[in-house]
Design an enzyme around this catalytic site. Structure first.
Site, PDB file in Angstrom:
ATOM      1  N   CYS A  13       0.829  -1.225   0.000  1.00  0.00           N
ATOM      2  CA  CYS A  13       0.000   0.000   0.000  1.00  0.00           C
ATOM      3  C   CYS A  13       0.852   1.259   0.000  1.00  0.00           C
ATOM      4  O   CYS A  13       0.431   2.306   0.502  1.00  0.00           O
ATOM      5  CB  CYS A  13      -0.947   0.035   1.204  1.00  0.00           C
ATOM      6  SG  CYS A  13      -2.149  -1.293   1.224  1.00  0.00           S
ATOM      7  N   ALA A  14       2.054   1.183  -0.554  1.00  0.00           N
ATOM      8  CA  ALA A  14       2.964   2.335  -0.534  1.00  0.00           C
ATOM      9  C   ALA A  14       3.754   2.424  -1.841  1.00  0.00           C
ATOM     10  O   ALA A  14       4.985   2.343  -1.847  1.00  0.00           O
ATOM     11  CB  ALA A  14       3.907   2.235   0.653  1.00  0.00           C
TER      12      ALA A  14
END
Length: 378
Positions: A333-334
């Site tokens: 998620c980055a």
């Protein structure tokens, strides 16, 4: 199972956490909704948890501790309190989607203070260049959720204070691991989850609020206070806490925070860092593995990533799961962090430790990894 995914959720909890949640379910109702014993016990539990958190993070008043669902909820509250639609924000090159997506939804002008991994001086210099008086807020993660790299948050905070720009700190990977002093930093907001380094249950989070910072509710509703008026109260924590609280979750969080304070931040952090260093040294001896870590006990926390060269990181993660080792693989998620570090095309396999992991578990992981790498060519 060898659980090495505490950067997502600390799976092993102190026994006191589950017991506290069971007690809350049996003995507590909702705070602020009555003067009877079950309601008063709930109110006292919330106050105790706010007080422990305020003491741990050097927040002047317990009322400045706001309960949220998770760190993402807290970051949305902070960002949307400070940054108007089309506003301007400065962020690090290692921010999570919990920061970048709310900014995108606001149509914000985003300046990225990008710097190579494990280069805190270069990171501070990038922020120095990017922070100007026209910036609405600076947002910086304390520790990268992908690489465990510790960001120079004290230097960034000093720049913000000097230039009169509010600072939002994402402490998702540092709360409960590294010292964090809200008063010394002068941050407007610090957001954190309850379910990672604080060892509480999922569905809990915390937003520390500076008493001077403007706050804008994400949702409106009942607070148990000033019910006659149709606007949300103008005081904390009620202004940001509409609806019924997660009392069992907060009771569990209180037990987790007490565990951290009793065990000690320094002891927990040193334990995790030693495990990460042991793992990174072992990974360097395995062919076909590129380790995203420094040979420095203090450059990162107990989070580290590696790239299985020429292979699909997620397939390697799945193979490790089949061998009984829980890790996380992919983008975490980055995507901004991977873009900054140069791992966007490959992704990484991430290990993350907690107070409950052991050196023997690291060695067992290293023993099964070569087999997980075989035959997993992308």
């Amino acid at each position: 199972m060898i659980y090495l995914d505490s950067a997502a959720t600390s799976f092993q909890k102190p026994e006191t956490v589950g017991r506290a949640m069971e007690t809350a379910l049996r003995e507590m109702s909702s705070p602020g909704r009555g003067g009877y014993p079950a309601a008063m016990r709930a109110a006292q539990t919330l106050l105790d948890c706010r007080t422990e958190l305020a003491e741990l993070f050097h927040v002047p008043e317990p009322e400045q501790v706001v309960f949220t669902m998770n760190a993402t909820h807290g970051l949305n509250l902070a960002i949307k309190s400070l940054i108007p639609y089309g506003g301007r924000a400065v962020i690090s090159g290692y921010e999570h989607n919990a920061v970048t997506r709310p900014l995108a939804a606001l149509g914000a002008d985003i300046r990225v203070a990008a710097a190579p991994l494990f280069e805190p001086d270069m990171t501070a210099a990038a922020f120095d260049k990017a922070i100007t008086p026209d910036v609405d807020a600076v947002i910086c993660t304390h520790v990268s959720n992908v690489f465990g790299a510790v960001q120079p948050i004290e230097q960034v905070a000093a720049l913000c204070r000097e230039r009169g720009v509010p600072l939002i700190v994402d402490a998702s990977q540092s709360a409960g691991v590294l010292p964090l002093d809200m008063t010394a930093l002068g941050a407007a907001f610090i957001a954190m989850p309850g379910h990672k380094g604080l060892y509480g249950p999922q569905g809990t989070g915390v937003l520390l609020c500076c008493g001077r910072a403007e706050t804008a509710p994400l949702i409106e509703g009942g607070t148990g206070s000033v019910s006659i008026q149709q606007e949300m109260p103008d005081f904390l924590p009620d202004r940001l806490e509409a609806g019924t609280h997660n009392v069992p979750g907060i009771a569990g969080l209180l037990a987790g925070v007490r565990f951290v304070r009793e065990r000690g931040l320094e002891q927990i952090c040193l334990h995790e860092r030693k495990l990460a260093l042991r793992a990174s040294e072992g990974l360097r001896s395995i062919p076909g593995v590129s380790v995203c870590a420094r040979r420095d006990l203090f450059a990162q926390t107990g989070v580290l990533s590696f790239v299985p060269e020429g292979q699909d990181a997620e397939l390697v993660g799945n193979a490790l799961a089949e061998a009984g080792v829980a890790v996380r693989a992919g983008m975490h998620c980055a995507p901004l962090a991977h873009r900054t570090a140069g791992t966007l095309d490959s992704g990484t396999v991430r290990l993350s430790f907690s107070a409950f992991n052991t050196p023997e578990e690291v060695d067992r992981f290293l023993a099964v990894l070569p087999e997980a790498l075989r035959g997993r060519t992308a």
